[in-house]
Design an enzyme around this catalytic site. Structure first.
Site, PDB file in Angstrom:
ATOM      1  CE  LYS A  75      -4.484   0.624   0.128  1.00 40.38           C
ATOM      2  NZ  LYS A  75      -5.471  -0.258  -0.521  1.00 40.38           N
ATOM      3  N   GLY A 179     -24.268   2.995   0.805  1.00 42.09           N
ATOM      4  CA  GLY A 179     -23.209   3.577  -0.022  1.00 42.09           C
ATOM      5  C   GLY A 179     -23.583   3.441  -1.483  1.00 42.09           C
ATOM      6  N   GLY A 181     -22.292   4.693  -4.301  1.00 44.38           N
ATOM      7  CA  GLY A 181     -21.215   5.281  -5.094  1.00 44.38           C
ATOM      8  C   GLY A 181     -20.904   4.412  -6.298  1.00 44.38           C
ATOM      9  CB  VAL A 183     -18.590  -0.576  -5.513  1.00 42.87           C
ATOM     10  CG1 VAL A 183     -18.835  -2.082  -5.474  1.00 42.87           C
ATOM     11  CG2 VAL A 183     -17.124  -0.304  -5.828  1.00 42.87           C
TER      12      VAL A 183
HETATM   13  N1  LIG Z   1     -13.859   0.891  -6.193  1.00 45.11           N
HETATM   14  C1  LIG Z   1     -13.324  -0.299  -6.060  1.00 45.11           C
HETATM   15  O1  LIG Z   1     -12.881  -0.947  -7.009  1.00 45.11           O
HETATM   16  C2  LIG Z   1     -13.258  -0.928  -4.684  1.00 45.11           C
HETATM   17  C3  LIG Z   1     -12.592  -2.166  -4.550  1.00 45.11           C
HETATM   18  C4  LIG Z   1     -12.571  -2.773  -3.288  1.00 45.11           C
HETATM   19  C5  LIG Z   1     -13.175  -2.150  -2.213  1.00 45.11           C
HETATM   20  N2  LIG Z   1     -13.782  -0.939  -2.379  1.00 45.11           N
HETATM   21  C6  LIG Z   1     -14.414  -0.322  -1.212  1.00 45.11           C
HETATM   22  O2  LIG Z   1     -15.814  -0.277  -1.412  1.00 45.11           O
HETATM   23  C7  LIG Z   1     -16.360   0.902  -0.840  1.00 45.11           C
HETATM   24  C8  LIG Z   1     -17.089   1.706  -1.904  1.00 45.11           C
HETATM   25  O3  LIG Z   1     -16.166   2.046  -2.934  1.00 45.11           O
HETATM   26  P1  LIG Z   1     -16.579   3.043  -4.114  1.00 45.11           P
HETATM   27  O4  LIG Z   1     -15.483   2.964  -5.105  1.00 45.11           O
HETATM   28  O5  LIG Z   1     -17.992   2.784  -4.506  1.00 45.11           O
HETATM   29  O6  LIG Z   1     -16.495   4.430  -3.359  1.00 45.11           O
HETATM   30  P2  LIG Z   1     -17.295   5.775  -3.724  1.00 45.11           P
HETATM   31  O7  LIG Z   1     -16.565   6.866  -3.046  1.00 45.11           O
HETATM   32  O8  LIG Z   1     -17.562   5.862  -5.179  1.00 45.11           O
HETATM   33  O9  LIG Z   1     -18.720   5.549  -3.016  1.00 45.11           O
HETATM   34  C9  LIG Z   1     -18.882   5.504  -1.635  1.00 45.11           C
HETATM   35  C10 LIG Z   1     -20.221   6.159  -1.323  1.00 45.11           C
HETATM   36  O10 LIG Z   1     -20.488   5.985   0.072  1.00 45.11           O
HETATM   37  C11 LIG Z   1     -21.054   7.199   0.560  1.00 45.11           C
HETATM   38  N3  LIG Z   1     -20.867   7.215   2.012  1.00 45.11           N
HETATM   39  C12 LIG Z   1     -19.791   7.637   2.716  1.00 45.11           C
HETATM   40  N4  LIG Z   1     -20.012   7.450   4.042  1.00 45.11           N
HETATM   41  C13 LIG Z   1     -21.244   6.890   4.150  1.00 45.11           C
HETATM   42  C14 LIG Z   1     -22.037   6.432   5.229  1.00 45.11           C
HETATM   43  N5  LIG Z   1     -21.599   6.516   6.495  1.00 45.11           N
HETATM   44  N6  LIG Z   1     -23.268   5.907   4.980  1.00 45.11           N
HETATM   45  C15 LIG Z   1     -23.728   5.819   3.701  1.00 45.11           C
HETATM   46  N7  LIG Z   1     -23.015   6.239   2.634  1.00 45.11           N
HETATM   47  C16 LIG Z   1     -21.801   6.756   2.849  1.00 45.11           C
HETATM   48  C17 LIG Z   1     -20.335   8.289  -0.206  1.00 45.11           C
HETATM   49  O11 LIG Z   1     -21.083   9.492  -0.199  1.00 45.11           O
HETATM   50  C18 LIG Z   1     -20.229   7.664  -1.602  1.00 45.11           C
HETATM   51  O12 LIG Z   1     -21.343   7.999  -2.419  1.00 45.11           O
HETATM   52  C19 LIG Z   1     -15.172   1.639  -0.189  1.00 45.11           C
HETATM   53  O13 LIG Z   1     -15.074   1.217   1.149  1.00 45.11           O
HETATM   54  C20 LIG Z   1     -13.988   1.123  -0.975  1.00 45.11           C
HETATM   55  O14 LIG Z   1     -12.795   1.199  -0.228  1.00 45.11           O
HETATM   56  C21 LIG Z   1     -13.865  -0.325  -3.589  1.00 45.11           C
END
Ligand SMILES: NC(=O)c1ccc[n+]([C@@H]2O[C@H](COP(=O)([O-])OP(=O)(O)OC[C@H]3O[C@@H](n4cnc5c(N)ncnc54)[C@H](O)[C@@H]3O)[C@@H](O)[C@H]2O)c1
Length: 352
Positions: A75, A179, A181, A183
């Site tokens: 990381k 969430g 977002g 994913v």
């Molecule tokens: N993007 C990837 O490929 C990937 C891979 C593995 C793990 N992850 C993990 O999955 C999760 C989502 O990733 P992403 O890429 O969709 O991120 P993202 O930032 O696109 O979406 C996250 C969403 O969660 C919302 N959020 C934040 N705090 C919140 C809460 N307390 N309650 C409800 N909603 C809340 C944000 O406003 C945002 O819309 C993260 O924890 C990330 O580390 C992502």
């Protein structure tokens, strides 16, 4: 000294252009080059950033090992304090500093986007070495990994549903996704297509309009975990499952991509005691890394990489069956699978 250093390499450097603390932590290369995203965020101190890098790089080792990848865990972190203004120039300088540092690993540590960084930032890193994945397609990468991550979560979710409800189909089931977002929205779309009742939640109020326009239900974030559901999908932030929230969960299956969902490992036992099946986050959320490495490192086609991502379903079935038959939690089972692979030495590492 309290405990031996579990990591192979930990480099802490003050960026010569940006003056910001940069950290690269490599936990293990037992199965191949270390891989793990680049995080750019604010910390109280650089020591907190170091602790984050150490913890996250270790988690990457287990994520890659359970996913069957020929890669280890690492990381990188660019640490901002609470007062520094992140101007576009400072961001560029910090990324250039990190690019130089990553290049010095000559491929034994490779990165991609993480919290605070995205595909465009990888273009800056790639000026120094080719070992930054997920750059936009026009720059030779495969772009945002949110889509493949959602595909992997859906495969994990179906395997979990088969285990818990005896049927992989989610038609007619209520699924709450916390969430909405990158994913979370992919998961919602996949589930809605197969006839699930999708309810989403997000701290960004503006996401509500998008959710309702897509025909999903909405629940406020403070009620997302306790809302009536068959399946709960944590897709926002980590640290959401603890002694207070677990007793409020109504779902029998919890599976999602958010990293480090448990505040402590023993919460996995609390979930099991309540009869809730929890699929370890690093197993369910491996789709992005599996897809990216298959495409960008092993040069597989989109279809072959996608197939590999869908294989996460088989991994989840194996973990849940083993956990049931040995009377332990899916978390301990996943850890044992990873440790067995790690112990079997680098010589047996399979290329992606
Ligand atoms: N993007 C990837 O490929 C990937 C891979 C593995 C793990 N992850 C993990 O999955 C999760 C989502 O990733 P992403 O890429 O969709 O991120 P993202 O930032 O696109 O979406 C996250 C969403 O969660 C919302 N959020 C934040 N705090 C919140 C809460 N307390 N309650 C409800 N909603 C809340 C944000 O406003 C945002 O819309 C993260 O924890 C990330 O580390 C992502």
């Amino acid at each position: 000294m309290s405990r031996a250093l579990a990591h192979e390499d930990v480099i802490i450097r003050c960026g010569r252009r940006s003056g910001l603390p940069l950290i690269v932590a490599v936990h293990s290369r037992a199965l191949g080059p270390a891989v793990g995203g680049c995080r750019l965020r604010r910390y109280d101190t650089w020591q907190h950033a170091l602790a984050d890098a150490l913890r996250l790089s270790e988690a990457m080792t287990y994520k890659a090992a359970v996913a069957g990848l020929g890669f280890g865990g690492g990381k990188s972190v660019i640490a901002l304090d609470h007062d520094t203004v992140l101007t576009p120039q400072l961001r560029k300088s910090a990324l250039e500093d990190l690019g130089e540092l990553i290049a010095s690993f000559q491929g034994s540590y490779r990165t991609g986007p993480d919290v605070g960084t995205g595909p465009e930032d990888m273009v800056v890193l790639r000026r120094f070495s080719p070992y930054a994945y997920c750059a936009p397609e026009e720059h030779g990468g495969t772009g945002d990994s949110g889509g493949p991550t959602a595909t992997g979560v859906l495969a994990a979710l179906r395997a979990g549903a088969r285990h818990v409800f005896g049927d992989a189909s989610c038609t007619g089931r209520t699924v709450v996704i916390s969430g909405f977002g990158s994913v979370g929205s992919g998961i919602a779309a996949g589930l809605a297509t197969e006839g699930a009742r999708v309810v989403v939640s997000d701290v960004e109020a503006s996401r509500k309009e998008a959710a309702l326009a897509s025909g999903y239900g909405w629940v406020e974030p403070d009620r997302a975990l306790s809302a009536p559901a068959d399946i709960l999908v944590p897709a926002a932030v980590g640290g959401v499952l603890d002694d207070v929230t677990v007793p409020q969960i109504t779902a029998r299956l919890v599976v999602g991509p958010a990293n480090n969902q448990l505040t402590e490992e023993r919460v996995a036992d609390v979930l099991a005691e309540r009869g809730i099946v929890w699929v370890p986050d690093y197993v369910a959320g491996a789709g992005g890394i599996v897809y990216t490495l298959s495409r960008e490192s092993a040069n597989h086609s989109h279809e072959a990489a996608q197939k590999r991502v869908e294989g996460i379903g088989d991994t989840v079935t194996r973990i849940l069956d083993l956990a049931l038959s040995t009377g332990t939690t899916p978390l301990r089972t996943a850890r044992r699978i990873a440790e067995r692979r790690l112990a079997s030495s680098a010589s047996q590492a399979q290329a992606v």
